[in-house]
Scaffold this motif. Sequence first.
Motif, PDB file in Angstrom:
ATOM      1  N   UNK A 190       0.833  -1.208   0.000  1.00 39.40           N
ATOM      2  CA  UNK A 190       0.000   0.000   0.000  1.00 39.40           C
ATOM      3  C   UNK A 190       0.867   1.258   0.000  1.00 39.40           C
ATOM      4  N   UNK A 191       0.794   2.010  -1.077  1.00 42.97           N
ATOM      5  CA  UNK A 191       1.604   3.220  -1.162  1.00 42.97           C
ATOM      6  C   UNK A 191       0.788   4.465  -0.817  1.00 42.97           C
ATOM      7  N   UNK A 192       1.466   5.607  -0.882  1.00 42.15           N
ATOM      8  CA  UNK A 192       0.808   6.871  -0.548  1.00 42.15           C
ATOM      9  C   UNK A 192      -0.428   7.122  -1.423  1.00 42.15           C
ATOM     10  N   UNK A 193      -0.322   6.766  -2.702  1.00 38.79           N
ATOM     11  CA  UNK A 193      -1.428   7.072  -3.596  1.00 38.79           C
ATOM     12  C   UNK A 193      -2.671   6.252  -3.287  1.00 38.79           C
ATOM     13  N   UNK A 201       7.651   7.658   1.782  1.00 35.30           N
ATOM     14  CA  UNK A 201       6.556   6.695   1.831  1.00 35.30           C
ATOM     15  C   UNK A 201       5.973   6.606   3.230  1.00 35.30           C
ATOM     16  N   UNK A 202       4.653   6.637   3.292  1.00 37.43           N
ATOM     17  CA  UNK A 202       3.973   6.449   4.587  1.00 37.43           C
ATOM     18  C   UNK A 202       4.358   5.102   5.179  1.00 37.43           C
ATOM     19  N   UNK A 203       4.519   4.125   4.287  1.00 36.83           N
ATOM     20  CA  UNK A 203       4.875   2.774   4.712  1.00 36.83           C
ATOM     21  C   UNK A 203       6.160   2.798   5.559  1.00 36.83           C
ATOM     22  N   UNK A 204       7.094   3.618   5.102  1.00 38.43           N
ATOM     23  CA  UNK A 204       8.377   3.775   5.792  1.00 38.43           C
ATOM     24  C   UNK A 204       8.159   4.306   7.215  1.00 38.43           C
ATOM     25  N   UNK A 213      -3.750   1.684   9.992  1.00 36.86           N
ATOM     26  CA  UNK A 213      -4.587   0.509   9.725  1.00 36.86           C
ATOM     27  C   UNK A 213      -4.464   0.094   8.251  1.00 36.86           C
ATOM     28  N   UNK A 214      -4.478   1.080   7.350  1.00 38.88           N
ATOM     29  CA  UNK A 214      -4.385   0.772   5.919  1.00 38.88           C
ATOM     30  C   UNK A 214      -3.038   0.113   5.602  1.00 38.88           C
ATOM     31  N   UNK A 251      -0.913  -1.397   7.665  1.00 42.99           N
ATOM     32  CA  UNK A 251      -0.675  -2.665   8.360  1.00 42.99           C
ATOM     33  C   UNK A 251      -1.571  -3.804   7.889  1.00 42.99           C
ATOM     34  N   UNK A 252      -2.829  -3.480   7.545  1.00 44.10           N
ATOM     35  CA  UNK A 252      -3.767  -4.562   7.222  1.00 44.10           C
ATOM     36  C   UNK A 252      -4.177  -4.575   5.755  1.00 44.10           C
ATOM     37  N   UNK A 253      -3.819  -3.507   5.007  1.00 43.92           N
ATOM     38  CA  UNK A 253      -4.210  -3.460   3.605  1.00 43.92           C
ATOM     39  C   UNK A 253      -5.644  -3.006   3.408  1.00 43.92           C
ATOM     40  N   UNK A 254      -6.360  -2.747   4.479  1.00 44.90           N
ATOM     41  CA  UNK A 254      -7.734  -2.246   4.328  1.00 44.90           C
ATOM     42  C   UNK A 254      -8.101  -1.315   5.484  1.00 44.90           C
ATOM     43  N   UNK A 255      -9.287  -0.699   5.340  1.00 45.15           N
ATOM     44  CA  UNK A 255      -9.753   0.227   6.374  1.00 45.15           C
ATOM     45  C   UNK A 255     -11.216  -0.082   6.658  1.00 45.15           C
ATOM     46  N   UNK A 256     -11.480  -0.525   7.862  1.00 46.04           N
ATOM     47  CA  UNK A 256     -12.832  -0.988   8.194  1.00 46.04           C
ATOM     48  C   UNK A 256     -13.853   0.130   8.022  1.00 46.04           C
ATOM     49  N   UNK A 257     -13.503   1.320   8.487  1.00 48.11           N
ATOM     50  CA  UNK A 257     -14.400   2.472   8.360  1.00 48.11           C
ATOM     51  C   UNK A 257     -14.822   2.686   6.898  1.00 48.11           C
ATOM     52  N   UNK A 258     -13.843   2.550   6.001  1.00 48.55           N
ATOM     53  CA  UNK A 258     -14.091   2.739   4.571  1.00 48.55           C
ATOM     54  C   UNK A 258     -14.972   1.622   4.005  1.00 48.55           C
TER      55      UNK A 258
END
Length: 569
Positions: A1-4, A43-46, A69-70, A72-79
Motif C-alpha cells: 500500500x503506497x501513498x497514492x 513513503x507512509x509505509x516507511x 490501519x491501511x 498494516x492490514x491493507x484495508x480500512x474498516x471504516x471505509x
Amino acid sequence: MGNFEVAKIFRDIAKILEIKEDNPFRIRAYERAAQNIEGLSEDLEEYVRKDTFPKIPGIGKDLENKIKEIINTGRLKFYEDLKKTLPQGLLDIGNIPSVGPKTTKLLYEKLKIKSLTDLEKAIAKNKLQGIFGIKEKTIENIQKGIALLKRGKERMTLAQAMAVAEEFQDALKKLSEVKKMAFAGSLRRQKETVRDVDILVISDKPSKVMSAFIRIPSVKDILAEGATKSSVRTKSDVQVDCRVVESKSFGAALLYFTGSKNFNIKLRQLAIRKGLKINEYGVFRKNTFVAGRTEEEIFKKLGMVYIEPEMREDTGEIELALKNELPKLIATKDLKGDLHVHSSWSDGNNSIEEMAQAAKEFGYSYIAITDHSQSLRVASGLKVADLKKKKQEIEKLNKRLKNFRVLYGTEVDIDSDGKIDYKDSVLKEFDIVVAAIHTGFKQTKAQLTRRLVAACKNKYVQILAHPTGRLWGVRDPYDIDFEELLKVARDTNTHLEINAFPDRLDLNDLHARRARESGVKLVISTDAHETSQLSVVQFGLAVARRAWLRKEDVINTLSCEALLKEVRK
DNA sequence: GCCGTTTTCGGCCCGACTGTTTTCAGTCG
C-alpha cells in the motif's frame, strides 16, 4: 500500500460523505489529507515501519490511526463499512463534470439511478425532464459531461500545457485592452502534469477581453462566459480559464489564481487571525483595501517573505516563510552546463561541434557528449574501436573553442545483471560516465534495485540517468527500492539525474526532494538529441524547484573544474 | 476531522457563473 492508495481511500471517503451530506468540514479534512499525502516525498509505509510518524499538515490522531490501519492490514474498516451504505456507481456519477454530490443524490433518490449506465438509460428515456430543478439545459450539460468523462481526458504534461497557454498568450497580447497578462494555476506552479490552463489578464475593459478570449480560433466550446471570468475548451480538449481584474488587484488575483487550493486556504486563515481578509481583489482590513498590487506586498502584509509559486503546496513552506527560513531555489542562471546530450556519433541529429556551439550560445560553459554504449544497437551505441576517434575529435575541438569545454562522456548501458557495458579500462578514459537502464524493465523490484546498486558501486560511474525509467504515456516508473538506492548513491558519491525531457521528468519532484533530504546530489540534464532540445532544461529546472533544490544541491551549477573534482570524489 | 500568538471548543476561505424554483443553491476553482 503506497501513498497514492491511501490518498485514494481518503478521497473516496470524502466523496461518499459528500453524497451523504455529512459535515462539510469533515469532508474537507479528508480531501485535504488526501492531497497532502500525495505531495509527501517519503513513503507512509516507511514511517509506519519505523514507527516514526511525523507531523503532517491536516493529519491528526484519527487519520494517523486510519493510515496505520491501511498500511498494516491493507484495508480500512471504516471505509469498507461506509462503502456498503451507498451503491458504488454513485461515485462515477459524481465524477461527471457539472454533476456534484447534490445532483447525484437527487438522481439516486428520485429515479433510483445507481450507475453511469442507469443515468444514460434514464436520459435516453427522457426520465430526467421534470425532476425538481432539472430542465433541458441541465440534461444537456450532463450529457456533455458524460461524453467528456468517457473520453477520459487525462492531465497533460507541463510542456503540452505550456504550448496551449502560449497560443492564447499570443492571441491576447494583440489586444490593446490587455495591459498585462500572466499564467497562473498549476502551470505557474510548474507541476509535472496540468489539468487546465489558467490565464490572468489586467484590463480596464474586461468585456472586450472576454469577448475576444472566447473567439480565439482554437476554441471549440464555451463552458462559461461572464463579465470578468470565462472558460473554454479547445479543439484539443484542453480547458482554458481566463480571469480579468484591474491593476490594483493584480497581485491578489495572481496569488488567488495560482493556488494551490490548500495553500490559499491556509493563507486566508492566517489573514483572518491578523484581522485581515484576502480575496482575489486584495487584502482588506474591515472594508479598507490595504494591499493587492503585487504578491510581494501581500506576503509582507502577512508578515512573511515571498514564497515561490513552485513551493505553494502547503507542505511546510508557509511556516518557513513566517520565520524567513525558506531555501533559495535554484534558478536558470545557476546552470553552467549539460551533462547528458547525444551527438550523431550515436543516435543524435547534430555533430559534436554543433551541439557545443548551441550550448555555448545557450550560456553554458561546458557540455558532456554522452553517446550510447556498444550494446544499445537500436541507438547506434559506440563500439570501443570508435571511441578513440570520438575522443580525438573532442580534443581537437577543445583546442579551438574559447571559454568552453566539451567533456568526453558516455551514457553506458547497465545490462540485465547490473554489469556495465564497457570495461573499467575503457570507462576510466571518460570525463563523464552516465549509466542507465535501457532494457529488462519488467524485472522484479529486487532485481532492478540490484542492477542500479551495482552501477553505483562501479567506481567509474558518476551519474545515474533517468533512474526510475518512467516514460510518459508509454511506461510507468519501474518499481525499485528507492530508499536503498539513495543510501548506496550517498555512500558511493553517485549523482542522480533529473532528466528534463518532457515525457521523462525522471527523477520526479517527490523523488528529487527525497534525494536532497538524504544528502544525495543531483544533476539536471536534458538528454538532448539535437541542438533545439537543450532548452527543455526548463522542465528539469521546474522539477528541481518543486523539490526545493538549492544551487548547492545540483552539481551542474559548478564550474567545469569544480564539477570534475566533484564527480571524481 | 483538524487545529490553536483570541484556543482543547468552536470555529473552519472566498467569490464567479449557471440554471432555475426569479432569489439562490449547486458547482467549480
